[in-house]
Motif scaffolding. Structure first.
Motif, short mmCIF file in Angstrom:
data_model
loop_
_atom_site.label_atom_id
_atom_site.label_comp_id
_atom_site.label_asym_id
_atom_site.label_seq_id
_atom_site.Cartn_x
_atom_site.Cartn_y
_atom_site.Cartn_z
N GLN A 16 0.83 -1.20 0.00
CA GLN A 16 0.00 0.00 0.00
C GLN A 16 0.86 1.26 0.00
N GLN A 17 2.01 1.18 0.61
CA GLN A 17 2.92 2.33 0.64
C GLN A 17 3.61 2.51 -0.71
N ASP A 18 3.98 1.40 -1.35
CA ASP A 18 4.65 1.48 -2.65
C ASP A 18 4.53 0.14 -3.37
N ALA A 19 3.56 0.05 -4.26
CA ALA A 19 3.30 -1.20 -4.97
C ALA A 19 4.33 -1.49 -6.05
N SER A 20 5.25 -0.56 -6.29
CA SER A 20 6.25 -0.79 -7.33
C SER A 20 7.50 -1.50 -6.80
N LEU A 21 7.54 -1.78 -5.51
CA LEU A 21 8.71 -2.43 -4.92
C LEU A 21 8.89 -3.85 -5.43
N ARG B 204 11.80 -5.27 3.81
CA ARG B 204 11.01 -4.40 4.69
C ARG B 204 10.13 -5.18 5.66
N THR B 205 9.79 -6.42 5.31
CA THR B 205 8.93 -7.23 6.17
C THR B 205 9.71 -8.27 6.97
N ASN B 206 11.01 -8.36 6.72
CA ASN B 206 11.85 -9.37 7.38
C ASN B 206 11.36 -10.79 7.10
N LEU B 207 10.93 -11.00 5.86
CA LEU B 207 10.48 -12.32 5.43
C LEU B 207 11.35 -12.78 4.27
N PRO B 208 11.49 -14.09 4.08
CA PRO B 208 12.22 -14.59 2.91
C PRO B 208 11.50 -14.20 1.61
N SER B 209 12.26 -13.97 0.56
CA SER B 209 11.68 -13.58 -0.73
C SER B 209 10.68 -14.61 -1.25
N THR B 210 10.99 -15.90 -1.06
CA THR B 210 10.06 -16.93 -1.54
C THR B 210 8.73 -16.85 -0.79
N THR B 211 8.78 -16.56 0.49
CA THR B 211 7.54 -16.41 1.27
C THR B 211 6.72 -15.24 0.75
N VAL B 212 7.40 -14.11 0.51
CA VAL B 212 6.70 -12.93 -0.01
C VAL B 212 6.08 -13.24 -1.37
N HIS B 213 6.85 -13.85 -2.25
CA HIS B 213 6.34 -14.20 -3.58
C HIS B 213 5.10 -15.09 -3.47
N ASN B 214 5.18 -16.16 -2.67
CA ASN B 214 4.06 -17.10 -2.53
C ASN B 214 2.85 -16.44 -1.88
N ARG B 215 3.09 -15.59 -0.88
CA ARG B 215 1.98 -14.90 -0.21
C ARG B 215 1.27 -13.95 -1.17
N ILE B 216 2.03 -13.19 -1.94
CA ILE B 216 1.42 -12.27 -2.90
C ILE B 216 0.61 -13.05 -3.94
N LYS B 217 1.16 -14.17 -4.39
CA LYS B 217 0.45 -15.02 -5.35
C LYS B 217 -0.89 -15.49 -4.77
N LYS B 218 -0.88 -15.92 -3.50
CA LYS B 218 -2.11 -16.37 -2.85
C LYS B 218 -3.10 -15.22 -2.65
N LEU B 219 -2.59 -14.06 -2.28
CA LEU B 219 -3.45 -12.89 -2.08
C LEU B 219 -4.12 -12.49 -3.39
N ARG B 220 -3.40 -12.64 -4.49
CA ARG B 220 -3.99 -12.34 -5.80
C ARG B 220 -5.01 -13.41 -6.21
N GLU B 221 -4.69 -14.67 -5.97
CA GLU B 221 -5.61 -15.76 -6.30
C GLU B 221 -6.93 -15.63 -5.55
N ILE C 214 10.02 -7.85 -5.11
CA ILE C 214 9.83 -8.88 -4.08
C ILE C 214 10.96 -8.79 -3.06
N ALA C 215 12.19 -8.58 -3.54
CA ALA C 215 13.35 -8.51 -2.64
C ALA C 215 13.20 -7.34 -1.66
N LYS C 216 12.75 -6.18 -2.14
CA LYS C 216 12.58 -5.01 -1.27
C LYS C 216 11.44 -5.24 -0.26
N ILE C 217 10.37 -5.87 -0.71
CA ILE C 217 9.26 -6.17 0.20
C ILE C 217 9.74 -7.14 1.27
N ALA C 218 10.50 -8.13 0.86
CA ALA C 218 11.06 -9.11 1.81
C ALA C 218 11.95 -8.41 2.83
#
Length: 145
Positions: free
Chosen positions: A17-22, A30-47, A24-28
């Protein structure tokens, strides 16, 4: 089936919400999560259509004007939805809602000048069949969450 959001999802959504152009690595990062977790979570949120799309947050004052007005409309012997659809065709109308109470429709309107607002009310709004009365209020200050 409803998807249950957890704190990781909320953290990812907050960053997006702050910056949708970031990336996956930058989101990871900022959230202290692994990149694969961020990628999979975003995929699920979109699905699950929790994330519907990515958008650009524009400066509406520069594009559409900084004069915001709310117009309360009373309708008589007309279809409220038809009036709303007619109003939404106008670029100055940001949103319109059918509401309860003494007023039937509320419209949020944005223009560059009082002259544009005047033209809309006199030349367009007052000529829409079924509008019994309207009341226009100009916003002095606007706050967003």
């Amino acid at each position: 089936m409803n998807y249950k959001l957890d704190t990781k999802d909320i953290d990812i959504i907050t960053v997006l919400q702050q910056d949708a152009s970031l990336s996956i690595a930058k989101i990871a990062e900022r959230t202290n999560l692994p990149s694969t977790t961020v990628h999979n979570r975003i995929k699920k949120l979109r699905e699950h259509k929790i994330i519907k799309n990515y958008t650009v947050n524009l400066d509406k004052d520069q594009i559409s004007g900084n004069i915001i007005a709310y117009i309360l409309i009373k309708v008589f012997q007309a279809n409220q939805r038809d009036i709303v659809h007619h109003l939404l065709k106008r670029p100055e109308v940001e949103e319109a809602s059918i509401i309860t109470g003494d007023t039937d429709i509320i419209v949020k309107f944005r223009v560059h000048s009082i002259h544009e607002l005047d033209r809309f009310i006199i030349d367009d709004l007052r000529n829409i069949p079924g509008i019994q009365a309207s009341k226009t209020m100009i916003s002095l200050e606007t706050y967003e969450k």
